[in-house]
Design an enzyme around this catalytic site. Structure first.
Site, PDB file in Angstrom:
ATOM      1  N   ASN A 111     -23.992  -3.078  26.402  1.00 37.76           N
ATOM      2  CA  ASN A 111     -23.412  -2.305  25.308  1.00 37.76           C
ATOM      3  C   ASN A 111     -24.108  -2.709  24.017  1.00 37.76           C
ATOM      4  OD1 ASN A 111     -21.426  -0.705  23.848  1.00 37.76           O
ATOM      5  ND2 ASN A 111     -20.441  -2.638  23.252  1.00 37.76           N
ATOM      6  N   HIS A 113     -23.535  -3.022  19.916  1.00 40.46           N
ATOM      7  CA  HIS A 113     -22.410  -3.111  18.986  1.00 40.46           C
ATOM      8  C   HIS A 113     -22.947  -3.473  17.597  1.00 40.46           C
ATOM      9  CE1 HIS A 113     -18.329  -3.747  17.643  1.00 40.46           C
ATOM     10  NE2 HIS A 113     -18.718  -4.882  17.089  1.00 40.46           N
ATOM     11  N   SER A 140     -25.793  -6.321  17.970  1.00 45.32           N
ATOM     12  CA  SER A 140     -25.882  -7.136  19.186  1.00 45.32           C
ATOM     13  C   SER A 140     -25.941  -6.239  20.410  1.00 45.32           C
ATOM     14  CB  SER A 140     -24.635  -8.028  19.329  1.00 45.32           C
ATOM     15  OG  SER A 140     -24.435  -8.830  18.182  1.00 45.32           O
ATOM     16  N   ASP A 149     -16.166  -5.744  23.507  1.00 41.19           N
ATOM     17  CA  ASP A 149     -17.302  -6.312  22.767  1.00 41.19           C
ATOM     18  C   ASP A 149     -17.405  -7.826  22.975  1.00 41.19           C
ATOM     19  OD1 ASP A 149     -17.836  -3.754  21.712  1.00 41.19           O
ATOM     20  OD2 ASP A 149     -16.396  -4.062  20.117  1.00 41.19           O
TER      21      ASP A 149
HETATM   22  C1  GRF Z   1     -23.711   2.595  17.038  1.00 37.11           C
HETATM   23  O1  GRF Z   1     -23.530   2.018  15.792  1.00 37.11           O
HETATM   24  C2  GRF Z   1     -23.449   1.599  18.123  1.00 37.11           C
HETATM   25  O2  GRF Z   1     -23.814   0.291  17.782  1.00 37.11           O
HETATM   26  C3  GRF Z   1     -21.941   1.680  18.285  1.00 37.11           C
HETATM   27  O3  GRF Z   1     -21.656   3.036  18.119  1.00 37.11           O
HETATM   28  C4  GRF Z   1     -22.660   3.659  17.323  1.00 37.11           C
HETATM   29  C5  GRF Z   1     -23.208   4.785  18.122  1.00 37.11           C
HETATM   30  O4  GRF Z   1     -24.096   5.565  17.382  1.00 37.11           O
HETATM   31  N1  GRF Z   1     -21.515   1.137  19.524  1.00 37.11           N
HETATM   32  P1  GRF Z   1     -24.944   6.681  18.091  1.00 37.11           P
HETATM   33  O5  GRF Z   1     -23.966   7.626  18.792  1.00 37.11           O
HETATM   34  O6  GRF Z   1     -25.860   6.025  19.079  1.00 37.11           O
HETATM   35  O7  GRF Z   1     -25.683   7.378  17.007  1.00 37.11           O
END
Ligand code: GRF
Length: 217
Positions: A111, A113, A140, A149
């Site tokens: 994932n 984050h 991360s 997370d």
């Molecule tokens: C990103 O900031 C990611 O880190 C978080 O959700 C957001 C997704 O953005 N988990 P996108 O849909 O990839 O533009």
């Protein structure tokens, strides 16, 4: 002999800019992956449109069509498994996943984050970073566990926080780093440099400190 392609599925709930970054690197020929599925819990997710444009199979399941969270998660992850995916990438998938379902993907799901985990799991990470007065922010990539997370962090990208920064400016600058970090981690897994052996291993050694972009490239 050419390198075998790692079969990758992506789950996303929103616009899909991290998915777009993966697709772009793959199309540039520098990410040895076969994107076998992009799935979402939102039929309107931009990520699904990006996948369609890139001729990647898509899947949209509505949680409202299932009696409870475990039923939805089981159905979704059964479809992910049926895609043949060897790696599952959560890229803005905005759901907590049932613990038993996640357990089946131990070491095979990552994932991204937008915080320097273990700081700020959950939502509003840019705001929380500003409110805390941090001089540094970051993103991360971690292996997925049942804890939100909370799985082992394998890589991080860092940005400085300046006096003029706002939630929006941090989000914008950090997203650019995310778009480098996620393909770099997926590439390291596809090339066999990063693997899961009860713990994250990079070039044969346990990942004791999150990897940087420089180490991954
Ligand atoms: C990103 O900031 C990611 O880190 C978080 O959700 C957001 C997704 O953005 N988990 P996108 O849909 O990839 O533009």
């Amino acid at each position: 002999m050419s390198q075998p392609l790692l079969k990758v599925a992506v789950l996303a709930s929103g616009r899909g800019s991290n998915l777009a970054a993966l697709i772009a690197v793959r199309e540039a020929g520098t990410l040895p992956v076969d994107m076998v599925l992009v799935g979402s819990d939102k039929a309107s997710a931009g990520a699904l449109r990006l996948a369609e444009a890139a001729h990647i199979p898509t899947l949209s399941l509505n949680p409202k069509d299932y009696p409870d969270r475990p039923s939805f998660d089981r159905a979704l992850f059964a479809r992910v498994a049926a895609s043949g995916a060897e790696l599952l990438v959560l890229a803005g998938f905005m759901r907590v996943i049932d613990a038993a379902v996640v357990a089946e993907w131990e070491g095979r799901a990552i994932n991204i984050h937008p915080s320097l985990l273990p700081k700020y799991p959950g939502l509003h990470t840019h705001r929380r970073c500003l409110e805390a007065g941090d001089s540094e922010h970051g993103a991360s990539v971690h292996y997925v566990t049942a804890e939100l997370d909370g799985g082992p962090v394998v890589a991080q990208a860092r940005i400085p926080v300046g006096p003029g920064d706002t939630e929006a400016s941090l989000a914008e600058r950090l997203l650019a780093e995310e778009h480098r970090l996620l393909p770099a981690v997926v590439g390291a897994i596809a090339r066999g440099r990063l693997r899961w052996d009860g713990e994250a291993m990079f070039d044969g050694r346990p990942v004791a400190v999150p990897l940087t972009l420089a180490q991954l490239s």
